[in-house]
Design an enzyme around this catalytic site. Structure first.
Site, PDB file in Angstrom:
ATOM      1  N   ASP A  18      45.324   1.543  39.214  1.00 36.59           N
ATOM      2  CA  ASP A  18      44.187   2.410  38.928  1.00 36.59           C
ATOM      3  C   ASP A  18      44.353   3.059  37.551  1.00 36.59           C
ATOM      4  O   ASP A  18      43.402   3.134  36.771  1.00 36.59           O
ATOM      5  CB  ASP A  18      44.050   3.480  40.014  1.00 36.59           C
ATOM      6  CG  ASP A  18      42.893   4.424  39.741  1.00 36.59           C
ATOM      7  OD1 ASP A  18      41.737   3.970  39.803  1.00 36.59           O
ATOM      8  OD2 ASP A  18      43.152   5.604  39.451  1.00 36.59           O
ATOM      9  N   ASP A  48      43.475  -3.493  40.749  1.00 36.82           N
ATOM     10  CA  ASP A  48      42.431  -2.494  40.928  1.00 36.82           C
ATOM     11  C   ASP A  48      41.448  -2.618  39.779  1.00 36.82           C
ATOM     12  O   ASP A  48      41.790  -3.104  38.698  1.00 36.82           O
ATOM     13  CB  ASP A  48      43.031  -1.085  40.955  1.00 36.82           C
ATOM     14  CG  ASP A  48      42.071  -0.041  41.511  1.00 36.82           C
ATOM     15  OD1 ASP A  48      41.105  -0.420  42.213  1.00 36.82           O
ATOM     16  OD2 ASP A  48      42.276   1.154  41.247  1.00 36.82           O
ATOM     17  N   GLY A  49      40.224  -2.203  40.021  1.00 39.49           N
ATOM     18  CA  GLY A  49      39.195  -2.205  39.002  1.00 39.49           C
ATOM     19  C   GLY A  49      38.559  -0.839  38.909  1.00 39.49           C
ATOM     20  O   GLY A  49      38.621  -0.044  39.843  1.00 39.49           O
ATOM     21  N   GLU A 103      37.195  -5.335  39.986  1.00 38.11           N
ATOM     22  CA  GLU A 103      38.060  -5.588  41.143  1.00 38.11           C
ATOM     23  C   GLU A 103      38.381  -7.083  41.228  1.00 38.11           C
ATOM     24  O   GLU A 103      39.533  -7.468  41.441  1.00 38.11           O
ATOM     25  CB  GLU A 103      37.389  -5.117  42.437  1.00 38.11           C
ATOM     26  CG  GLU A 103      37.132  -3.632  42.533  1.00 38.11           C
ATOM     27  CD  GLU A 103      38.351  -2.774  42.840  1.00 38.11           C
ATOM     28  OE1 GLU A 103      39.477  -3.301  42.937  1.00 38.11           O
ATOM     29  OE2 GLU A 103      38.171  -1.556  42.980  1.00 38.11           O
ATOM     30  N   HIS A 131      43.585   5.576  46.189  1.00 39.32           N
ATOM     31  CA  HIS A 131      43.822   6.997  45.901  1.00 39.32           C
ATOM     32  C   HIS A 131      44.517   7.697  47.065  1.00 39.32           C
ATOM     33  O   HIS A 131      44.212   8.841  47.390  1.00 39.32           O
ATOM     34  CB  HIS A 131      42.508   7.693  45.536  1.00 39.32           C
ATOM     35  CG  HIS A 131      41.745   6.952  44.479  1.00 39.32           C
ATOM     36  ND1 HIS A 131      42.139   6.918  43.158  1.00 39.32           N
ATOM     37  CD2 HIS A 131      40.637   6.176  44.561  1.00 39.32           C
ATOM     38  CE1 HIS A 131      41.298   6.168  42.476  1.00 39.32           C
ATOM     39  NE2 HIS A 131      40.382   5.701  43.307  1.00 39.32           N
ATOM     40  N   ASP A 149      42.511  -2.292  46.875  1.00 34.25           N
ATOM     41  CA  ASP A 149      41.737  -1.295  47.611  1.00 34.25           C
ATOM     42  C   ASP A 149      40.257  -1.681  47.673  1.00 34.25           C
ATOM     43  O   ASP A 149      39.425  -0.918  48.138  1.00 34.25           O
ATOM     44  CB  ASP A 149      41.920   0.103  47.023  1.00 34.25           C
ATOM     45  CG  ASP A 149      41.408   0.240  45.602  1.00 34.25           C
ATOM     46  OD1 ASP A 149      40.758  -0.697  45.069  1.00 34.25           O
ATOM     47  OD2 ASP A 149      41.662   1.292  44.980  1.00 34.25           O
TER      48      ASP A 149
END
Length: 159
Positions: A138, A8-9, A51, A128, A73
Site C-alpha cells: 500500500d 496492492d493498488g 490492483e 489496512h 486485499d
C-alpha cells in the site's frame, strides 16, 4: 520454486492518479530470502486497474515457471479466480453474468497470460489491518500514485 507475491493498488480519485506496489519473495533451499519490490504510478487510472496491474507485473517478473501464492486485499482480483468469475467471462465471450462487457479486459487478458506458466493460488487479506507486506505494498502504491514526476499513461484506461 515457490514464490510469494504480495500486491496492492491505489488511486487518488477513481479515476485519478494511481499506482501499484508489489513484493516478490522467494526462500532459497539454503534458507536465504530473496525479495524484490516493484511499483509504478499512472496519471489517470482506477483502483481496480492498479490492483490487477500489481499482480500482473509480479507474475511477469518471474523468469521461470513457479508455484505462486498471491496475497491481495482486492476481492475483485481474488474472487475472479477463487469464485471462477474468469471462467464464466471466458465462456460468455468476456461478458459478465448480466451480459455486460467485463471491465478491464485488457488487464484480465494480460493477467491470464502472465499466470499461464505458473501454478497460482489467490489469498485475500484484509486491507489496512496491519498485515506487514500488504501495508508495505500500500505504501509503495500510494507513493507511486502521489508522485506525478514518475507517472506513466495507463494506455488501457479510457476516460
Amino acid at each position: 520454486m515457490e514464490v510469494t507475491l504480495y500486491s496492492d493498488g491505489s488511486s487518488r480519485g477513481n479515476p485519478g492518479p494511481g499506482g501499484y506496489g508489489t513484493i516478490l519473495r522467494y526462500t532459497a533451499p539454503s534458507g536465504a530470502v530473496h525479495e524484490k519490490e516493484l511499483s509504478a504510478g499512472f496519471s489517470c487510472t482506477t483502483n481496480n486497474r492498479m490492483e490487477l496491474l500489481g499482480c500482473i507485473v509480479g507474475l511477469e517478473a518471474l523468469k521461470r515457471p513457479c508455484t505462486v501464492t498471491v496475497y491481495s486485499d482486492s476481492q475483485y482480483l481474488v474472487n475472479a479466480f477463487n469464485q471462477n468469475w474468469v471462467a464464466g467471462w471466458l465462456k460468455r465471450g468476456w461478458k459478465n453474468s448480466q451480459k455486460q462487457p467485463v471491465k478491464n479486459v485488457d488487464l484480465w487478458k494480460r493477467l491470464l497470460a502472465a499466470k499461464e506458466p505458473h501454478t497460482v493460488k489467490f489469498v485475500w487479506v484484509k486491507g489496512h489491518a496491519g498485515h506487514p507486506e500488504n501495508e508495505r505494498c500500500d505504501e509503495l502504491a500510494t507513493i507511486a500514485a502521489d508522485n506525478p514526476a514518475c507517472h506513466q499513461k495507463d494506455k488501457g484506461f479510457k476516460e
